[in-house]
Design an enzyme around this catalytic site. Sequence first.
Site, PDB file in Angstrom:
ATOM      1  N   SER A 151       7.954 -14.808  88.576  1.00 48.00           N
ATOM      2  CA  SER A 151       7.371 -13.960  89.685  1.00 48.00           C
ATOM      3  C   SER A 151       8.709 -13.769  90.258  1.00 48.00           C
ATOM      4  O   SER A 151       9.378 -14.510  90.564  1.00 48.00           O
ATOM      5  CB  SER A 151       6.143 -14.614  89.947  1.00 48.00           C
ATOM      6  OG  SER A 151       6.293 -13.481  91.796  1.00 48.00           O
ATOM      7  N   TYR A 164       4.546 -21.461  95.239  1.00 44.61           N
ATOM      8  CA  TYR A 164       4.236 -20.526  93.966  1.00 44.61           C
ATOM      9  C   TYR A 164       6.090 -20.123  94.010  1.00 44.61           C
ATOM     10  O   TYR A 164       6.340 -20.240  92.706  1.00 44.61           O
ATOM     11  CB  TYR A 164       3.761 -19.719  94.245  1.00 44.61           C
ATOM     12  CG  TYR A 164       3.068 -18.142  93.396  1.00 44.61           C
ATOM     13  CD1 TYR A 164       2.827 -18.266  92.680  1.00 44.61           C
ATOM     14  CD2 TYR A 164       3.802 -17.407  93.921  1.00 44.61           C
ATOM     15  CE1 TYR A 164       2.115 -17.487  91.121  1.00 44.61           C
ATOM     16  CE2 TYR A 164       3.724 -16.246  92.656  1.00 44.61           C
ATOM     17  CZ  TYR A 164       3.070 -16.136  91.399  1.00 44.61           C
ATOM     18  OH  TYR A 164       2.878 -15.667  91.004  1.00 44.61           O
ATOM     19  N   LYS A 168       7.678 -21.152  90.575  1.00 40.69           N
ATOM     20  CA  LYS A 168       8.224 -19.401  89.414  1.00 40.69           C
ATOM     21  C   LYS A 168       9.495 -19.639  89.333  1.00 40.69           C
ATOM     22  O   LYS A 168      10.174 -19.745  87.435  1.00 40.69           O
ATOM     23  CB  LYS A 168       8.242 -18.088  90.706  1.00 40.69           C
ATOM     24  CG  LYS A 168       5.771 -18.093  89.624  1.00 40.69           C
ATOM     25  CD  LYS A 168       6.211 -18.044  88.591  1.00 40.69           C
ATOM     26  CE  LYS A 168       4.161 -17.687  88.162  1.00 40.69           C
ATOM     27  NZ  LYS A 168       3.884 -17.806  86.849  1.00 40.69           N
TER      28      LYS A 168
END
Length: 303
Positions: A151, A164, A168
Amino acid sequence: MMLAGKVAIVTGAGGGIGREIALAMALAGAKVVVNDIGASLTGEGATSSTPGQQTVAMIQQRGGEAVADTHSVAEWPAAQAIVQTAIDSFGRIDVVVNNAGILRDQIFHKMSPDEWLAVVNVHLNGAFFVSRAAAEHYRKQGSGAYVHMTSTSGLIGNFGQANYSAAKLGVAALSKSIALDMQRFGVRSNCIAPFAWSRMTSSIPAETPEQKARVARLQQMTPDKNAPLAVFLASDAAKDVTGQIFAARHNELFLFSQPRPIRSVHKDGGWTPESVAEIALPAMRSGFQALDRSGDVFSWDPV
Protein backbone atom coordinates in the site's frame (compact mmCIF):
# COMPACT_ATOMS: atom_id res chain seq x y z
CA MET A 1 -5.97 -17.85 -21.15
CA MET A 2 -2.68 -16.66 -19.66
CA LEU A 3 -3.16 -18.84 -16.56
CA ALA A 4 -4.42 -22.01 -18.23
CA GLY A 5 -3.45 -25.08 -16.20
CA LYS A 6 -2.45 -23.09 -13.14
CA VAL A 7 -3.90 -23.18 -9.63
CA ALA A 8 -4.16 -19.92 -7.69
CA ILE A 9 -4.91 -19.04 -4.08
CA VAL A 10 -6.39 -15.58 -3.56
CA THR A 11 -6.76 -14.58 0.08
CA GLY A 12 -9.43 -12.11 1.10
CA ALA A 13 -11.32 -12.95 -2.09
CA GLY A 14 -14.84 -12.63 -0.70
CA GLY A 15 -15.18 -9.09 -2.01
CA GLY A 16 -13.44 -6.00 -3.32
CA ILE A 17 -10.02 -6.29 -4.93
CA GLY A 18 -9.57 -9.92 -3.92
CA ARG A 19 -12.83 -10.96 -5.55
CA GLU A 20 -11.97 -9.15 -8.77
CA ILE A 21 -8.54 -10.77 -8.91
CA ALA A 22 -10.04 -14.21 -8.30
CA LEU A 23 -12.61 -13.66 -11.05
CA ALA A 24 -9.97 -12.41 -13.48
CA MET A 25 -7.64 -15.31 -12.75
CA ALA A 26 -10.44 -17.80 -13.30
CA LEU A 27 -11.32 -16.06 -16.56
CA ALA A 28 -7.65 -16.39 -17.55
CA GLY A 29 -7.88 -20.16 -17.06
CA ALA A 30 -6.73 -20.68 -13.47
CA LYS A 31 -8.42 -22.93 -10.95
CA VAL A 32 -8.92 -20.76 -7.88
CA VAL A 33 -8.99 -21.28 -4.12
CA VAL A 34 -11.14 -18.43 -2.82
CA ASN A 35 -9.98 -17.79 0.72
CA ASP A 36 -12.03 -15.53 2.99
CA ILE A 37 -13.11 -15.82 6.61
CA GLY A 38 -16.07 -13.51 6.04
CA ALA A 39 -15.23 -11.19 8.95
CA SER A 40 -15.90 -7.50 9.41
CA LEU A 41 -13.51 -4.83 8.15
CA THR A 42 -11.82 -4.79 11.56
CA GLY A 43 -11.60 -8.58 11.70
CA GLU A 44 -13.89 -8.68 14.71
CA GLY A 45 -17.22 -10.39 15.31
CA ALA A 46 -18.72 -13.44 13.67
CA THR A 47 -17.26 -14.97 10.54
CA SER A 48 -19.15 -16.29 7.54
CA SER A 49 -18.47 -18.54 4.58
CA THR A 50 -20.97 -16.59 2.46
CA PRO A 51 -18.62 -14.01 0.86
CA GLY A 52 -16.20 -16.67 -0.35
CA GLN A 53 -19.01 -18.92 -1.57
CA GLN A 54 -20.48 -16.01 -3.50
CA THR A 55 -17.19 -15.49 -5.32
CA VAL A 56 -16.98 -19.22 -6.07
CA ALA A 57 -20.52 -19.13 -7.47
CA MET A 58 -19.65 -16.20 -9.71
CA ILE A 59 -16.62 -18.06 -11.06
CA GLN A 60 -18.62 -21.21 -11.67
CA GLN A 61 -21.39 -19.28 -13.40
CA ARG A 62 -18.77 -18.03 -15.84
CA GLY A 63 -17.55 -21.55 -16.54
CA GLY A 64 -14.54 -21.55 -14.22
CA GLU A 65 -13.41 -23.84 -11.41
CA ALA A 66 -13.09 -22.68 -7.81
CA VAL A 67 -13.44 -23.83 -4.22
CA ALA A 68 -13.99 -21.81 -1.05
CA ASP A 69 -11.68 -21.85 1.96
CA THR A 70 -12.40 -20.15 5.29
CA HIS A 71 -9.12 -20.61 7.16
CA SER A 72 -7.44 -17.56 8.70
CA VAL A 73 -4.18 -16.38 7.13
CA ALA A 74 -3.03 -15.08 10.53
CA GLU A 75 -2.27 -18.53 11.99
CA TRP A 76 0.43 -20.87 10.73
CA PRO A 77 -1.56 -24.14 10.86
CA ALA A 78 -4.51 -22.44 9.15
CA ALA A 79 -2.26 -21.03 6.43
CA GLN A 80 -0.92 -24.51 5.79
CA ALA A 81 -4.52 -25.70 5.52
CA ILE A 82 -5.24 -23.04 2.85
CA VAL A 83 -2.43 -24.40 0.68
CA GLN A 84 -3.55 -27.94 1.38
CA THR A 85 -7.00 -27.01 0.08
CA ALA A 86 -5.38 -26.20 -3.26
CA ILE A 87 -3.45 -29.47 -3.28
CA ASP A 88 -6.46 -31.56 -2.28
CA SER A 89 -8.82 -29.83 -4.71
CA PHE A 90 -6.63 -29.30 -7.76
CA GLY A 91 -3.40 -31.23 -7.23
CA ARG A 92 -0.93 -28.35 -7.20
CA ILE A 93 -0.31 -24.68 -6.42
CA ASP A 94 1.18 -22.15 -8.84
CA VAL A 95 0.06 -18.72 -7.66
CA VAL A 96 -0.43 -17.10 -4.26
CA VAL A 97 -2.08 -13.69 -4.03
CA ASN A 98 -1.70 -12.26 -0.53
CA ASN A 99 -4.63 -9.85 -0.43
CA ALA A 100 -6.39 -10.52 2.89
CA GLY A 101 -6.48 -7.55 5.21
CA ILE A 102 -8.21 -5.68 8.00
CA LEU A 103 -8.12 -2.09 9.25
CA ARG A 104 -8.01 -0.70 12.77
CA ASP A 105 -7.07 2.91 12.14
CA GLN A 106 -6.04 4.98 15.12
CA ILE A 107 -3.79 7.99 15.70
CA PHE A 108 -0.44 6.70 16.94
CA HIS A 109 -0.50 7.96 20.52
CA LYS A 110 -3.90 6.32 21.03
CA MET A 111 -3.20 3.04 19.22
CA SER A 112 -3.54 0.02 21.48
CA PRO A 113 -1.27 -3.04 21.34
CA ASP A 114 -4.30 -5.07 20.25
CA GLU A 115 -4.94 -2.69 17.33
CA TRP A 116 -1.30 -2.99 16.32
CA LEU A 117 -1.06 -6.77 16.61
CA ALA A 118 -4.36 -7.53 14.90
CA VAL A 119 -3.41 -5.64 11.73
CA VAL A 120 0.20 -6.84 11.62
CA ASN A 121 -0.94 -10.44 12.17
CA VAL A 122 -3.26 -10.43 9.16
CA HIS A 123 -1.26 -8.36 6.68
CA LEU A 124 2.36 -9.19 7.42
CA ASN A 125 2.29 -12.46 9.33
CA GLY A 126 -0.49 -13.69 7.06
CA ALA A 127 1.55 -12.92 3.94
CA PHE A 128 4.50 -14.80 5.42
CA PHE A 129 2.47 -17.80 6.61
CA VAL A 130 0.65 -18.42 3.32
CA SER A 131 3.77 -17.75 1.25
CA ARG A 132 5.85 -20.04 3.42
CA ALA A 133 3.23 -22.80 3.27
CA ALA A 134 3.40 -22.71 -0.54
CA ALA A 135 7.19 -22.40 -0.73
CA GLU A 136 8.01 -26.09 -0.40
CA HIS A 137 5.62 -26.97 -3.22
CA TYR A 138 7.15 -24.22 -5.36
CA ARG A 139 10.66 -25.46 -4.64
CA LYS A 140 9.87 -29.05 -5.55
CA GLN A 141 8.15 -28.16 -8.83
CA GLY A 142 10.69 -25.48 -9.77
CA SER A 143 8.14 -22.74 -10.37
CA GLY A 144 5.63 -20.44 -8.70
CA ALA A 145 4.53 -16.85 -8.39
CA TYR A 146 3.66 -14.62 -5.45
CA VAL A 147 1.65 -11.42 -5.81
CA HIS A 148 1.49 -9.43 -2.57
CA MET A 149 -0.72 -6.42 -1.90
CA THR A 150 1.28 -3.58 -0.38
CA SER A 151 0.00 0.00 0.00
CA THR A 152 1.07 3.57 -0.57
CA SER A 153 0.21 4.07 3.10
CA GLY A 154 3.41 2.15 3.80
CA LEU A 155 5.43 3.12 0.74
CA ILE A 156 4.67 6.83 1.18
CA GLY A 157 2.70 7.41 4.39
CA ASN A 158 -0.69 8.21 5.85
CA PHE A 159 -2.29 9.53 9.04
CA GLY A 160 -3.67 7.19 11.67
CA GLN A 161 -2.34 3.98 10.12
CA ALA A 162 0.91 3.13 11.90
CA ASN A 163 -0.15 -0.52 12.16
CA TYR A 164 -1.32 -0.83 8.55
CA SER A 165 1.56 1.24 7.13
CA ALA A 166 4.23 -0.74 8.97
CA ALA A 167 2.68 -4.05 7.93
CA LYS A 168 2.38 -3.03 4.28
CA LEU A 169 5.95 -1.75 4.08
CA GLY A 170 6.96 -5.01 5.72
CA VAL A 171 5.13 -6.89 2.97
CA ALA A 172 7.26 -5.11 0.37
CA ALA A 173 10.44 -6.17 2.20
CA LEU A 174 9.10 -9.70 2.56
CA SER A 175 8.43 -9.86 -1.17
CA LYS A 176 11.98 -8.75 -1.98
CA SER A 177 13.42 -11.33 0.40
CA ILE A 178 11.32 -14.07 -1.16
CA ALA A 179 12.43 -12.96 -4.63
CA LEU A 180 16.09 -13.19 -3.59
CA ASP A 181 15.84 -16.50 -1.73
CA MET A 182 13.56 -18.32 -4.17
CA GLN A 183 14.91 -17.12 -7.53
CA ARG A 184 17.11 -20.21 -7.92
CA PHE A 185 13.96 -22.36 -7.75
CA GLY A 186 12.23 -20.47 -10.56
CA VAL A 187 9.96 -18.61 -8.13
CA ARG A 188 8.98 -14.96 -8.56
CA SER A 189 7.64 -12.47 -6.02
CA ASN A 190 6.21 -9.01 -6.72
CA CYS A 191 4.00 -6.41 -5.05
CA ILE A 192 1.03 -4.34 -6.13
CA ALA A 193 -0.07 -1.18 -4.35
CA PRO A 194 -3.74 -1.12 -5.37
CA PHE A 195 -5.95 1.93 -5.66
CA ALA A 196 -9.67 1.22 -5.41
CA TRP A 197 -12.88 2.26 -3.73
CA SER A 198 -13.74 -0.75 -1.59
CA ARG A 199 -14.57 -1.77 1.96
CA MET A 200 -10.99 -0.97 2.92
CA THR A 201 -11.33 2.67 1.85
CA SER A 202 -15.00 3.27 2.64
CA SER A 203 -14.13 4.62 6.10
CA ILE A 204 -12.19 7.58 4.67
CA PRO A 205 -13.86 10.75 6.00
CA ALA A 206 -15.87 12.84 3.55
CA GLU A 207 -16.87 15.87 5.59
CA THR A 208 -14.90 18.81 4.21
CA PRO A 209 -14.98 19.84 0.51
CA GLU A 210 -11.41 18.58 0.12
CA GLN A 211 -12.27 15.22 1.68
CA LYS A 212 -15.36 14.88 -0.47
CA ALA A 213 -13.31 15.58 -3.59
CA ARG A 214 -10.78 12.92 -2.57
CA VAL A 215 -13.49 10.33 -2.01
CA ALA A 216 -15.06 11.20 -5.37
CA ARG A 217 -11.71 10.51 -7.03
CA LEU A 218 -11.37 7.21 -5.20
CA GLN A 219 -14.84 6.11 -6.24
CA GLN A 220 -13.78 6.30 -9.88
CA MET A 221 -11.22 3.60 -9.22
CA THR A 222 -13.18 0.36 -9.16
CA PRO A 223 -11.53 -2.77 -7.69
CA ASP A 224 -11.39 -4.58 -11.04
CA LYS A 225 -8.79 -2.10 -12.32
CA ASN A 226 -6.14 -3.94 -10.27
CA ALA A 227 -6.87 -7.41 -11.62
CA PRO A 228 -5.11 -7.29 -15.04
CA LEU A 229 -1.75 -6.48 -13.44
CA ALA A 230 -2.19 -9.30 -10.92
CA VAL A 231 -3.02 -11.79 -13.68
CA PHE A 232 0.02 -10.69 -15.69
CA LEU A 233 2.38 -11.00 -12.71
CA ALA A 234 1.03 -14.48 -12.00
CA SER A 235 1.52 -15.63 -15.57
CA ASP A 236 4.50 -17.00 -17.48
CA ALA A 237 4.52 -13.77 -19.48
CA ALA A 238 6.14 -12.22 -16.37
CA LYS A 239 8.77 -14.96 -16.03
CA ASP A 240 11.60 -12.40 -15.81
CA VAL A 241 9.78 -9.98 -13.46
CA THR A 242 10.58 -10.38 -9.76
CA GLY A 243 11.32 -8.24 -6.72
CA GLN A 244 9.38 -5.29 -8.11
CA ILE A 245 6.71 -2.98 -6.66
CA PHE A 246 3.91 -1.83 -8.95
CA ALA A 247 0.78 0.23 -8.47
CA ALA A 248 -2.49 0.21 -10.39
CA ARG A 249 -4.59 3.38 -10.29
CA HIS A 250 -7.66 3.46 -12.54
CA ASN A 251 -6.08 3.29 -16.03
CA GLU A 252 -2.56 4.09 -14.82
CA LEU A 253 0.22 1.67 -13.92
CA PHE A 254 3.28 2.67 -11.89
CA LEU A 255 6.64 1.13 -11.05
CA PHE A 256 7.89 2.24 -7.63
CA SER A 257 11.47 3.04 -6.73
CA GLN A 258 13.03 1.24 -3.78
CA PRO A 259 15.22 2.82 -1.09
CA ARG A 260 18.78 3.52 -2.20
CA PRO A 261 21.41 5.96 -0.90
CA ILE A 262 20.91 9.42 -2.39
CA ARG A 263 23.53 11.53 -0.54
CA SER A 264 26.82 10.70 1.15
CA VAL A 265 29.53 12.52 3.06
CA HIS A 266 32.75 11.33 4.62
CA LYS A 267 35.25 12.87 7.02
CA ASP A 268 38.78 11.72 7.65
CA GLY A 269 39.13 10.58 11.22
CA GLY A 270 35.41 9.96 11.67
CA TRP A 271 32.54 11.98 13.03
CA THR A 272 31.56 13.67 16.25
CA PRO A 273 27.99 14.75 17.07
CA GLU A 274 29.11 18.33 16.50
CA SER A 275 30.60 17.68 13.06
CA VAL A 276 27.49 15.75 12.04
CA ALA A 277 25.50 18.89 12.88
CA GLU A 278 27.94 21.28 11.25
CA ILE A 279 29.00 19.34 8.13
CA ALA A 280 26.87 16.26 7.41
CA LEU A 281 23.46 17.75 8.05
CA PRO A 282 23.85 20.75 5.68
CA ALA A 283 25.28 18.45 3.00
CA MET A 284 22.37 16.04 3.25
CA ARG A 285 19.47 18.38 3.95
CA SER A 286 18.63 18.95 0.29
CA GLY A 287 17.90 15.23 0.00
CA PHE A 288 15.53 15.02 2.96
CA GLN A 289 12.13 13.51 2.22
CA ALA A 290 9.02 15.51 2.99
CA LEU A 291 6.35 14.20 5.36
CA ASP A 292 4.17 13.28 2.40
CA ARG A 293 0.97 11.29 2.48
CA SER A 294 -0.19 9.13 -0.37
CA GLY A 295 -2.70 11.80 -1.41
CA ASP A 296 0.05 14.43 -1.58
CA VAL A 297 2.08 12.39 -4.05
CA PHE A 298 -0.87 11.12 -6.12
CA SER A 299 -2.47 14.55 -6.24
CA TRP A 300 -3.96 14.45 -9.74
CA ASP A 301 -7.29 12.95 -10.69
CA PRO A 302 -7.21 9.29 -11.79
CA VAL A 303 -6.64 8.99 -15.51
